[in-house]
Design a protein around this motif. Structure first.
Motif, PDB file in Angstrom:
ATOM      1  N   LEU A 277      -2.909  82.485  45.363  1.00 39.90           N
ATOM      2  CA  LEU A 277      -1.731  82.202  46.190  1.00 39.90           C
ATOM      3  C   LEU A 277      -1.587  83.253  47.283  1.00 39.90           C
ATOM      4  N   PHE A 278      -1.737  84.526  46.916  1.00 38.12           N
ATOM      5  CA  PHE A 278      -1.635  85.600  47.913  1.00 38.12           C
ATOM      6  C   PHE A 278      -2.696  85.444  48.989  1.00 38.12           C
ATOM      7  N   LYS A 279      -3.922  85.145  48.561  1.00 42.62           N
ATOM      8  CA  LYS A 279      -5.011  84.991  49.532  1.00 42.62           C
ATOM      9  C   LYS A 279      -4.750  83.807  50.462  1.00 42.62           C
ATOM     10  N   ALA A 280      -4.281  82.686  49.885  1.00 45.68           N
ATOM     11  CA  ALA A 280      -4.023  81.505  50.702  1.00 45.68           C
ATOM     12  C   ALA A 280      -2.909  81.761  51.710  1.00 45.68           C
ATOM     13  N   GLU A 281      -1.823  82.383  51.266  1.00 54.53           N
ATOM     14  CA  GLU A 281      -0.710  82.685  52.172  1.00 54.53           C
ATOM     15  C   GLU A 281      -1.151  83.670  53.255  1.00 54.53           C
ATOM     16  N   SER A 282      -1.966  84.648  52.863  1.00 53.18           N
ATOM     17  CA  SER A 282      -2.408  85.668  53.826  1.00 53.18           C
ATOM     18  C   SER A 282      -3.307  85.071  54.900  1.00 53.18           C
ATOM     19  N   ILE A 283      -4.281  84.257  54.499  1.00 55.81           N
ATOM     20  CA  ILE A 283      -5.197  83.687  55.491  1.00 55.81           C
ATOM     21  C   ILE A 283      -4.474  82.662  56.350  1.00 55.81           C
ATOM     22  N   PHE A 284      -3.456  81.988  55.780  1.00 57.19           N
ATOM     23  CA  PHE A 284      -2.636  81.049  56.545  1.00 57.19           C
ATOM     24  C   PHE A 284      -1.852  81.794  57.631  1.00 57.19           C
ATOM     25  N   GLU A 318      -2.008  70.217  70.795  1.00 60.35           N
ATOM     26  CA  GLU A 318      -0.770  70.508  70.068  1.00 60.35           C
ATOM     27  C   GLU A 318      -0.638  69.649  68.813  1.00 60.35           C
ATOM     28  N   SER A 319      -0.988  68.385  68.917  1.00 62.29           N
ATOM     29  CA  SER A 319      -0.877  67.497  67.756  1.00 62.29           C
ATOM     30  C   SER A 319      -1.827  67.920  66.650  1.00 62.29           C
ATOM     31  N   LYS A 320      -3.047  68.331  67.026  1.00 59.46           N
ATOM     32  CA  LYS A 320      -4.015  68.751  66.019  1.00 59.46           C
ATOM     33  C   LYS A 320      -3.618  70.085  65.385  1.00 59.46           C
ATOM     34  N   GLN A 321      -3.040  70.980  66.207  1.00 58.80           N
ATOM     35  CA  GLN A 321      -2.540  72.236  65.651  1.00 58.80           C
ATOM     36  C   GLN A 321      -1.495  71.960  64.574  1.00 58.80           C
ATOM     37  N   HIS A 322      -0.552  71.106  64.929  1.00 58.03           N
ATOM     38  CA  HIS A 322       0.536  70.788  64.000  1.00 58.03           C
ATOM     39  C   HIS A 322       0.000  70.128  62.737  1.00 58.03           C
ATOM     40  N   ASN A 323      -0.957  69.251  62.886  1.00 64.54           N
ATOM     41  CA  ASN A 323      -1.516  68.527  61.748  1.00 64.54           C
ATOM     42  C   ASN A 323      -2.270  69.462  60.812  1.00 64.54           C
ATOM     43  N   ILE A 324      -3.061  70.355  61.387  1.00 67.90           N
ATOM     44  CA  ILE A 324      -3.833  71.305  60.571  1.00 67.90           C
ATOM     45  C   ILE A 324      -2.906  72.225  59.787  1.00 67.90           C
ATOM     46  N   LEU A 325      -1.874  72.768  60.470  1.00 71.92           N
ATOM     47  CA  LEU A 325      -0.949  73.682  59.802  1.00 71.92           C
ATOM     48  C   LEU A 325      -0.156  72.963  58.710  1.00 71.92           C
ATOM     49  N   ARG A 326       0.254  71.723  58.999  1.00 67.53           N
ATOM     50  CA  ARG A 326       1.031  70.958  58.008  1.00 67.53           C
ATOM     51  C   ARG A 326       0.203  70.704  56.751  1.00 67.53           C
ATOM     52  N   ALA A 328      -2.454  72.407  55.726  1.00 68.84           N
ATOM     53  CA  ALA A 328      -2.729  73.672  55.039  1.00 68.84           C
ATOM     54  C   ALA A 328      -1.529  74.106  54.204  1.00 68.84           C
ATOM     55  N   ARG A 329      -0.330  73.988  54.782  1.00 71.93           N
ATOM     56  CA  ARG A 329       0.880  74.358  54.049  1.00 71.93           C
ATOM     57  C   ARG A 329       1.074  73.444  52.836  1.00 71.93           C
ATOM     58  N   SER A 330       0.763  72.159  53.013  1.00 69.95           N
ATOM     59  CA  SER A 330       0.902  71.211  51.903  1.00 69.95           C
ATOM     60  C   SER A 330      -0.048  71.559  50.762  1.00 69.95           C
ATOM     61  N   TYR A 331      -1.295  71.928  51.104  1.00 71.22           N
ATOM     62  CA  TYR A 331      -2.259  72.295  50.076  1.00 71.22           C
ATOM     63  C   TYR A 331      -1.811  73.542  49.314  1.00 71.22           C
ATOM     64  N   ILE A 332      -1.224  74.487  50.034  1.00 74.05           N
ATOM     65  CA  ILE A 332      -0.755  75.707  49.379  1.00 74.05           C
ATOM     66  C   ILE A 332       0.377  75.385  48.413  1.00 74.05           C
ATOM     67  N   ASP A 338      -8.137  76.257  47.763  1.00 71.09           N
ATOM     68  CA  ASP A 338      -9.465  76.177  48.378  1.00 71.09           C
ATOM     69  C   ASP A 338      -9.612  74.985  49.313  1.00 71.09           C
ATOM     70  N   GLU A 339      -8.584  74.142  49.402  1.00 72.37           N
ATOM     71  CA  GLU A 339      -8.715  72.920  50.186  1.00 72.37           C
ATOM     72  C   GLU A 339      -8.118  73.028  51.583  1.00 72.37           C
ATOM     73  N   ALA A 340      -7.476  74.197  51.914  1.00 77.48           N
ATOM     74  CA  ALA A 340      -6.919  74.347  53.263  1.00 77.48           C
ATOM     75  C   ALA A 340      -8.090  74.194  54.273  1.00 77.48           C
ATOM     76  N   LYS A 341      -7.883  73.275  55.158  1.00 77.90           N
ATOM     77  CA  LYS A 341      -8.910  72.929  56.162  1.00 77.90           C
ATOM     78  C   LYS A 341     -10.226  72.519  55.519  1.00 77.90           C
ATOM     79  N   PRO A 342     -10.238  71.509  54.622  1.00 78.18           N
ATOM     80  CA  PRO A 342     -11.480  71.123  53.962  1.00 78.18           C
ATOM     81  C   PRO A 342     -12.243  70.063  54.743  1.00 78.18           C
ATOM     82  N   SER A 343     -13.498  69.868  54.328  1.00 81.82           N
ATOM     83  CA  SER A 343     -14.279  68.757  54.866  1.00 81.82           C
ATOM     84  C   SER A 343     -13.912  67.492  54.092  1.00 81.82           C
ATOM     85  N   ARG A 344     -13.744  66.363  54.804  1.00 86.21           N
ATOM     86  CA  ARG A 344     -13.306  65.124  54.173  1.00 86.21           C
ATOM     87  C   ARG A 344     -14.468  64.231  53.737  1.00 86.21           C
ATOM     88  N   LEU A 345     -15.702  64.579  54.108  1.00 89.99           N
ATOM     89  CA  LEU A 345     -16.837  63.707  53.825  1.00 89.99           C
ATOM     90  C   LEU A 345     -16.991  63.467  52.327  1.00 89.99           C
TER      91      LEU A 345
END
Length: 793
Positions: A277-284, A318-326, A328-332, A338-345
């Motif tokens: 949790l600390f690592k995820a919040e810090s890198i976010f 701007e839309s992609k920034q908002h989507n990525i941050l949203r 990432a926050r949801s995953y946390i 480990d899924e913040a900004k993951p590959s979807r393939l």
């Protein structure tokens, strides 16, 4: 190799002092316009780690320290510098530039003890000490790096750092809250210059240890193109290279201050010993901080560019920034760190597989249970393949292992699992396992390192090996053996009391009454067992006074250990005394001796594990007799798992199985003798009697888990890692029992085969419960006389 993490820090051109220090402390690479001021003045204002700190004290060159003290917000950066004229390349001895720093730091801390205001500041959090050591650089310019002067200067710095680290630990009472970072602003060529981009100029050392830093990680293979690992003889110690600008966010994270505003460094998570949790919040937070700089730069560029010529960066609209941050926050929030900004393939592939399987089942008109059977593996294999990097590392590690070693490990692991499985059917397999355990010191060289501890381990392993050969409990009651067990516990208590009286001055006044009370409880237990047995033989029933005493002893057994000091040995012995008093009341024969022998083996195990850890090169800061149980484990003290930890997890499972089957229990109701509860009640009450018999079964389990709490503490082993290894072992055993489940024959045969499977499958859940109970018994501290309850942190 003992308590830190390391790697090579990659710098950028120009490899000069000022841009190097700006990258280290501010986290960005200096604008080239600084060359116009000789790399000594700030062409632009910028934020830095020192500015974000609560207080900073620095010692060293006026050229470097002054640029970080200038224009800082507030009066909290204090610098101590020598005269600029001392930086003389032609001086007789330029090592004085470094010894000046060391001497002034030591004098500063000596003076702080007599200066209350300074002493208070030094005990604040979020403070930085910056020691700038210029001697080696100056000697390199004056005499070249291959010179005797240069090498002697290195020795002086090494000795100085060792002394300073020791001084810091002593000043702060070895509280373990200091992180140390050792690195350089640039390198140097063989001919004594720097500034260009040769590897000898751009590659610098990075070593860090202390609070919040991972322990050394032993690896079998590492993929680096250079030959440094072999040259430095560090092939088996994990090297983690970083960019120089990454050091600033790492230092900010270690002391808990905001990342420097202008930093472009990326927090190197692999160096941190903290929660996911600390690592995820810090890198976010790190990502947002860098993103804000991107926004400012884009706005500035847009303001000075004609609108039809300006092209925004499409991948970060701007839309992609908002989507990525949203996301990432949801995953946390979902703890999917480990899924913040993951590959979807991979995810889409498994969704497609699941749809195809469901479609096939629908066409065939199969019942709904088939959907469960066929679809459940899909998410499970998705979770497995998400950890593909771990699987790759495992395969690489196995391939690098010599074939003979690999086959040996495989055979030993298979044999160990099979012994555990067979012990469910043949109790004497536990005897074979314990005899094998007795040979452990001889194959690990512990016999030559710690003979006394090894002898204890061998003796109690062989003594415990006798119990699985004994008949099932309850078949041949023998009260004399119960009395013998009580007497042995009393003799052991007298020995411990005498030992503690000699070792601790405060023992007689503070702790002796508690020990005497627990010994009295043991005497009363022996009296109640003997008296009740005589009364029942005469058909006079259970005496009321005996019943009252029994219930009081049972209730007190949960409280008395919590009154003892949380020092490892004393708390464990207090737990043993209290639980043995209850176990004596519930015993009818030789099983009364079992917890005593088991506990003696557990004490030997604790000492053996610490010896093993020291033998493997991991530093143990305290002796077993002085270690204290703690309520919240300091994450900075935990380490990476190693091969020995698999053995520790196996030992735990083996001792838990022994705790159940060692006293003659079998996986059937008819193995539990109702006469064992006659000291508490004789009138039939299935729930109370069942609860008392269950507690009797659990007491050896609790003793094992309390001992393992101590093993975890002395070896800095993570509970999460332990549970994962036990889960793997129990799953492998469960596969055996799954295929041994019978649906034919007698009800006893069918029930026994099912109970074997259920016992193994529930082992992890039971372990979680027992671990919580063991933590309560070992870490909780109650105080009398109306004082508040407290935890020892």
């Amino acid at each position: 190799m003992h308590e830190g993490s390391w790697g090579i820090s990659h710098t950028r051109v120009p490899t000069e002092s000022r841009p190097g220090h700006v990258a280290l402390i501010a986290g960005f690479y200096e604008d080239v316009s600084a060359v116009a001021k000789g790399w000594k003045e700030n062409p632009v204002e910028f934020d830095s780690l020192l500015n974000e700190s609560k207080y900073t004290w620095g010692w060293g060159s006026p050229d470097i320290l002054s640029m970080f003290a200038k224009d800082v917000s507030g009066d909290h950066v204090f610098i101590h510098t020598y005269d600029a004229d001392d930086e003389d390349f032609g001086a007789h001895d330029v090592t004085k530039l470094d010894t000046w720093v060391f001497d002034n730091v030591k004098e500063f801390f000596r003076a702080a003890r007599n200066n209350q205001s300074l002493f208070s500041k030094l005990n604040e959090e979020k403070i930085v000490f910056f020691l700038h050591l210029l001697g080696i650089d100056t000697n390199g310019h004056a005499h070249r790096p291959s010179s005797r002067e240069y090498k002697d200067n290195i020795k002086i710095v090494d000795a100085g750092i060792k002394e300073i680290v020791s001084m810091f630990k002593h000043f702060y009472g070895n509280d373990g809250k200091t992180a140390f970072v050792f690195t350089a602003d640039h390198g140097m060529t063989d001919w004594g210059v720097h500034g260009a981009g040769h590897p000898s100029e751009t590659l610098t050392p990075f070593v860090t240890w202390g609070a919040g830093i991972k322990y050394p990680q032993n690896v079998s293979t590492q993929q680096f193109e250079d030959a440094f690992l072999k040259e430095w003889k560090l092939e088996n110690w994990k090297r983690q290279d970083i960019n120089q600008a990454d050091i600033a966010p790492l230092m900010a994270s270690l002391i808990g201050v905001p990342f420097p505003l202008n930093s472009v460094g990326i927090l190197p998570l692999d160096y941190l010993n903290n929660t996911d949790l600390f690592k995820a919040e810090s890198i976010f937070t790190n990502a947002i901080q860098i993103l804000e700089q991107f926004k400012v730069k884009m706005t500035q560029k847009k303001e000075v560019t004609l609108s039809f010529l300006f092209t925004p960066f499409k991948l970060l609209s701007e839309s992609k920034q908002h989507n990525i941050l949203r996301k990432a926050r949801s995953y946390i929030k979902q703890r999917k760190y480990d899924e913040a900004k993951p590959s979807r393939l991979l995810q889409y592939s498994f969704v497609a597989i699941g749809v195809l399987v469901a479609f096939f089942l629908l066409i065939q008109a199969y019942p709904w249970t088939y959907y469960i059977y066929c679809l459940l593996p899909v998410p499970i294999w998705y979770a497995v393949l998400r950890e593909f990097q771990v699987i790759q590392d495992l395969v690489a590690s196995l391939l690098s292992c010599p074939p003979s070693h690999f086959v040996g490990y495989l055979l030993v692991s298979t044999l160990g699992i099979e012994v555990l499985v067979l012990s469910f059917f043949y109790r004497y397999m536990l005897t074979a396992g314990l005899i094998a355990f007795a040979g452990w010191p001889f194959i690990t060289q512990l016999w030559t390192r710690a003979k006394r501890t090894s002898l204890n381990w061998i003796f109690f392993s062989l003594l415990l090996a006798v119990f699985p050969l004994m008949p099932v409990v309850g078949r041949k009651p023998d009260i004399s053996l119960v009395m013998t067990a009580g007497l042995l516990v009393l003799l052991l208590s007298l020995f411990v009391v005498a030992s503690l009286t000699k070792r601790k001055d405060s023992f007689v006044n503070e702790e002796l009454p508690l020990h005497l009370l627990q010994m009295l409880s043991m005497v009363l237990s022996m009296y109640v067992v003997y008296s009740t047995d005589n009364s029942l033989l005469k058909k006079q029933g259970l005496p009321l006074i005996n019943q009252i005493i029994s219930w009081i002893i049972l209730a007190s057994s949960f409280v008395l250990p919590l009154l003892s000091p949380p020092i490892l040995f004393e708390r464990l012995f207090s737990i043993l005394l209290s639980l043995m008093s209850t176990y004596i009341l519930l015993s009818r024969g030789y099983e009364a001796l079992f917890p005593l022998v088991l506990s003696c083996l557990m004490f030997a195990w604790i000492h053996m594990e610490q010896e093993t850890l020291q033998q493997s090169g991991v530093s143990c800061k305290q002796k077993v007799n002085s270690i204290q149980f703690i309520y919240n484990t300091d994450l900075t003290q935990l380490r990476q798992l190693c091969l020995d930890d698999i053995r520790r997890a196996f030992f735990l499972v083996f001792f838990l199985v022994t705790a159940f089957f060692g006293t003659g229990n079998i996986a059937s109701v008819n193995s539990f003798d109702v006469t064992s509860v006659y000291c508490f009640l004789t009138v039939f009450s299935p729930f109370i009697m069942g609860a008392l018999m269950m507690w009797k079964i659990l007491i050896p389990f609790v003793l094992v888990m309390c001992a393992f709490e101590a093993v975890q503490l002395t070896t800095q082993l993570s509970s999460k890692g332990l549970f994962l290894m036990v889960l793997v072992i129990s799953d492998i055993m469960a596969l055996h029992f799954f295929f041994l489940v019978r649906d034919y024959g007698s009800w006893l045969d069918i029930g026994t085969s099912i109970s074997h499977y259920v016992i193994v499958m529930s082992m992890t859940m039971v372990l979680v419960f027992l671990n919580g109970l063991a933590q309560l018994l070992t870490t909780k501290k109650l105080t009398l006389c109306g004082k508040p309850k407290s935890h020892l942190i």
